[in-house]
Design a protein around this motif. Structure first.
Motif, PDB file in Angstrom:
ATOM      1  N   LYS A  68     -70.379  55.828 -25.411  1.00  0.00           N
ATOM      2  CA  LYS A  68     -69.360  55.832 -24.503  1.00  0.00           C
ATOM      3  C   LYS A  68     -68.507  54.725 -24.268  1.00  0.00           C
ATOM      4  O   LYS A  68     -68.918  53.482 -24.698  1.00  0.00           O
ATOM      5  N   LYS A  69     -67.293  54.783 -23.612  1.00  0.00           N
ATOM      6  CA  LYS A  69     -66.379  53.384 -23.122  1.00  0.00           C
ATOM      7  C   LYS A  69     -66.866  52.962 -21.735  1.00  0.00           C
ATOM      8  O   LYS A  69     -66.494  54.197 -20.799  1.00  0.00           O
ATOM      9  N   LEU A  70     -67.267  51.951 -21.617  1.00  0.00           N
ATOM     10  CA  LEU A  70     -67.544  51.557 -20.144  1.00  0.00           C
ATOM     11  C   LEU A  70     -66.685  50.470 -19.799  1.00  0.00           C
ATOM     12  O   LEU A  70     -66.305  49.756 -20.642  1.00  0.00           O
ATOM     13  N   LEU A  71     -66.281  50.276 -18.445  1.00  0.00           N
ATOM     14  CA  LEU A  71     -65.690  49.476 -17.871  1.00  0.00           C
ATOM     15  C   LEU A  71     -66.415  48.629 -16.861  1.00  0.00           C
ATOM     16  O   LEU A  71     -66.892  49.369 -15.856  1.00  0.00           O
ATOM     17  N   THR A  72     -66.859  47.311 -17.011  1.00  0.00           N
ATOM     18  CA  THR A  72     -67.563  46.646 -15.968  1.00  0.00           C
ATOM     19  C   THR A  72     -66.340  46.050 -15.030  1.00  0.00           C
ATOM     20  O   THR A  72     -65.340  45.352 -15.729  1.00  0.00           O
ATOM     21  N   VAL A  73     -66.594  45.926 -13.820  1.00  0.00           N
ATOM     22  CA  VAL A  73     -65.719  45.297 -12.811  1.00  0.00           C
ATOM     23  C   VAL A  73     -66.493  44.244 -11.859  1.00  0.00           C
ATOM     24  O   VAL A  73     -67.446  44.599 -11.077  1.00  0.00           O
ATOM     25  N   THR A  74     -65.913  42.881 -12.058  1.00  0.00           N
ATOM     26  CA  THR A  74     -66.351  42.003 -10.992  1.00  0.00           C
ATOM     27  C   THR A  74     -65.120  41.378 -10.061  1.00  0.00           C
ATOM     28  O   THR A  74     -63.897  41.457 -10.765  1.00  0.00           O
ATOM     29  N   GLY A  75     -65.572  40.657  -9.388  1.00  0.00           N
ATOM     30  CA  GLY A  75     -64.359  39.994  -8.243  1.00  0.00           C
ATOM     31  C   GLY A  75     -63.937  38.382  -8.431  1.00  0.00           C
ATOM     32  O   GLY A  75     -63.701  38.007  -7.231  1.00  0.00           O
ATOM     33  N   GLU A  76     -64.214  37.855  -9.459  1.00  0.00           N
ATOM     34  CA  GLU A  76     -63.660  36.686  -9.532  1.00  0.00           C
ATOM     35  C   GLU A  76     -62.219  36.137  -9.359  1.00  0.00           C
ATOM     36  O   GLU A  76     -61.456  37.129  -9.458  1.00  0.00           O
ATOM     37  N   ARG A  77     -61.804  35.296  -8.600  1.00  0.00           N
ATOM     38  CA  ARG A  77     -60.417  34.890  -8.421  1.00  0.00           C
ATOM     39  C   ARG A  77     -60.150  33.377  -9.129  1.00  0.00           C
ATOM     40  O   ARG A  77     -61.151  32.458  -8.679  1.00  0.00           O
ATOM     41  N   ARG A  78     -59.170  33.111  -9.765  1.00  0.00           N
ATOM     42  CA  ARG A  78     -58.839  32.050 -10.500  1.00  0.00           C
ATOM     43  C   ARG A  78     -58.703  30.936  -9.335  1.00  0.00           C
ATOM     44  O   ARG A  78     -59.032  29.521  -9.816  1.00  0.00           O
ATOM     45  N   ALA A  79     -58.224  31.008  -8.045  1.00  0.00           N
ATOM     46  CA  ALA A  79     -58.134  30.259  -6.969  1.00  0.00           C
ATOM     47  C   ALA A  79     -59.455  29.369  -6.415  1.00  0.00           C
ATOM     48  O   ALA A  79     -59.115  28.520  -5.930  1.00  0.00           O
ATOM     49  N   GLU A  80     -60.505  29.970  -6.901  1.00  0.00           N
ATOM     50  CA  GLU A  80     -61.646  29.588  -6.455  1.00  0.00           C
ATOM     51  C   GLU A  80     -62.372  28.296  -6.947  1.00  0.00           C
ATOM     52  O   GLU A  80     -62.910  27.745  -6.281  1.00  0.00           O
ATOM     53  N   SER A  81     -62.183  28.208  -8.160  1.00  0.00           N
ATOM     54  CA  SER A  81     -62.739  27.187  -8.963  1.00  0.00           C
ATOM     55  C   SER A  81     -61.950  26.699 -10.212  1.00  0.00           C
ATOM     56  O   SER A  81     -61.059  27.797 -10.588  1.00  0.00           O
ATOM     57  N   SER A  82     -62.114  25.628 -10.827  1.00  0.00           N
ATOM     58  CA  SER A  82     -61.567  25.220 -12.108  1.00  0.00           C
ATOM     59  C   SER A  82     -62.016  26.092 -13.037  1.00  0.00           C
ATOM     60  O   SER A  82     -61.428  26.596 -13.931  1.00  0.00           O
ATOM     61  N   ALA A  83     -63.505  26.549 -12.875  1.00  0.00           N
ATOM     62  CA  ALA A  83     -64.062  27.206 -13.980  1.00  0.00           C
ATOM     63  C   ALA A  83     -63.624  28.517 -13.968  1.00  0.00           C
ATOM     64  O   ALA A  83     -63.404  29.236 -14.950  1.00  0.00           O
ATOM     65  N   ARG A  84     -63.461  29.086 -12.797  1.00  0.00           N
ATOM     66  CA  ARG A  84     -62.599  30.451 -12.825  1.00  0.00           C
ATOM     67  C   ARG A  84     -61.231  30.506 -13.089  1.00  0.00           C
ATOM     68  O   ARG A  84     -60.764  31.671 -13.481  1.00  0.00           O
TER      69      ARG A  84
END
Length: 374
Positions: free
Chosen positions: A194-210
């Motif tokens: 199958k073709k799967l898509l995982t989705v998570t809610g990180e935002r770049r504004a939250e930290s330098s790592a993100r």
């Protein structure tokens, strides 16, 4: 618009755009052939299933909003929640959050499963010359699966996760979320081919790592692009749909969202408790003022954590002060509505998900800047 999934994204990567003054960090980003720094719109129809990891926080909610706004088939969305306290007593997580996620799934008519470490973060924290607890998968069908860790070596923690971006020392995320989340995919035979898509809610504004994260990339559970002849072929992409969003955009999206005649999504109670993030209530990144607020309204939790700090001989804060000492020197947030405190500390969730005719109000924790979670 990106017409196909990650396999057909050609020349979409654009590192020349500077977002939020992170030009120096962007120069450190070294994408693989399957990494795309910006991919705000993708063709969701290309995937057989969309695995949406939900904490119940505002950013998770906005991932669901964006999936729906981009035309995702609700029958393909599979919501997965991590019980960070496992099957044990409540210690790290907000008591209401599991029921809140259930209410979310029911309100949107999507499937909900669970993936978590059996004894949660606390069990791992108290580990002494032991291997880590098994991973538990509770699928929406009602089946429960147990996956021991036969290759794990015995070791000792006896300290809280540390305040660090390194998952080896801040092991709570990898133990309670990342590992179980991967096992949810790799343990399911229905995902083969199958073709799967995982989705998570990180935002770049939250930290330098993100700030240097790719918006669309190959997931670690993908096997098709990792082997010429995989025994369990599956294509798995990882998408962060709100990676470029500001906090303003997040609250605006929740206030103005429309779904099946409903309008406005009520954010989780953590934000009404003046927390800026709906991470664990006992997150090691909580500020002194957050601990003071917990001391005011949930003092037993603070005393218990301080006792563990003394027992371990290692405090959460590098200052050497226990959470109790930090709480006692700070001013708590005052929660004017006693029902908010009652419901936030409850093991049930009986409030509506959609605000509808009630006035949507920005919660006290919005834009506070007070550290309350990772």
């Amino acid at each position: 618009m990106i017409n196909r999934g990650i396999t057909s994204l050609i020349n979409a990567h654009d590192d020349s755009k500077i977002i939020g003054g992170i030009d120096q960090l962007i120069s450190m980003h070294n994408p693989t052939p399957y990494d795309y720094y910006n991919a705000e719109h993708i063709d969701l129809d290309e995937y057989d299933e969309i695995i949406f990891y939900s904490s119940g926080g505002k950013d998770s909610l906005c991932c669901l909003v964006e999936l729906i706004n981009q035309g995702a088939d609700l029958n393909k969305i599979h919501m997965v929640h991590h019980l960070v306290d496992g099957d044990g007593e409540n210690f790290f997580d907000w008591p209401y959050v599991s029921q809140y996620n259930q209410a979310l799934a029911y309100s949107f008519g999507i499937r909900l499963s669970y993936a978590y470490a059996e004894t949660g973060i606390k069990g791992e924290m108290l580990k002494e010359n032991e291997i880590s607890a098994p991973i538990i998968i509770k699928r929406f069908t009602g089946e429960t699966e147990v996956y021991p860790r036969p290759r794990a070596k015995k070791n000792t923690r006896l300290k809280f996760p540390q305040q660090s971006g390194n998952h080896n020392v801040r092991w709570c995320s990898s133990h309670a979320k990342i590992g179980p989340g991967n096992k949810f995919i790799t343990s399911n035979p229905d995902y083969i081919g199958k073709k799967l898509l995982t989705v998570t809610g990180e935002r770049r504004a939250e930290s330098s790592a993100r700030s240097v994260m790719s918006q669309l990339s190959r997931h670690s559970a993908d096997t098709i692009r990792g082997s010429a002849k995989p025994t369990k072929p599956r294509l798995v992409d990882h998408w962060r749909p709100i990676l470029n969003w500001s906090e303003d955009m997040v609250w605006d999206a929740l206030q103005n969202f429309r779904f099946n005649g409903n309008k406005g999504i009520a954010p989780g109670l953590a934000y009404q408790m003046s927390f800026s993030r709906s991470s664990c209530i006992s997150c090691v990144f909580n500020s002194d003022r957050i601990w003071a607020t917990l001391l005011e309204y949930n003092k037993d939790r603070v005393y218990l954590m301080a006792e563990y700090e003394k027992e371990f001989g290692v405090t959460i804060a590098r200052s050497g002060l226990t959470v109790l000492e930090r709480a006692q020197r700070a001013k708590p947030f005052i929660i004017s509505d006693p029902t908010v405190v009652r419901d936030a500390l409850s093991y049930s969730y009986n409030r509506p998900i959609f605000t509808n005719d009630e006035k949507w109000e920005l919660p006290a924790g919005a834009f506070s800047g007070e550290k309350a979670g990772s």
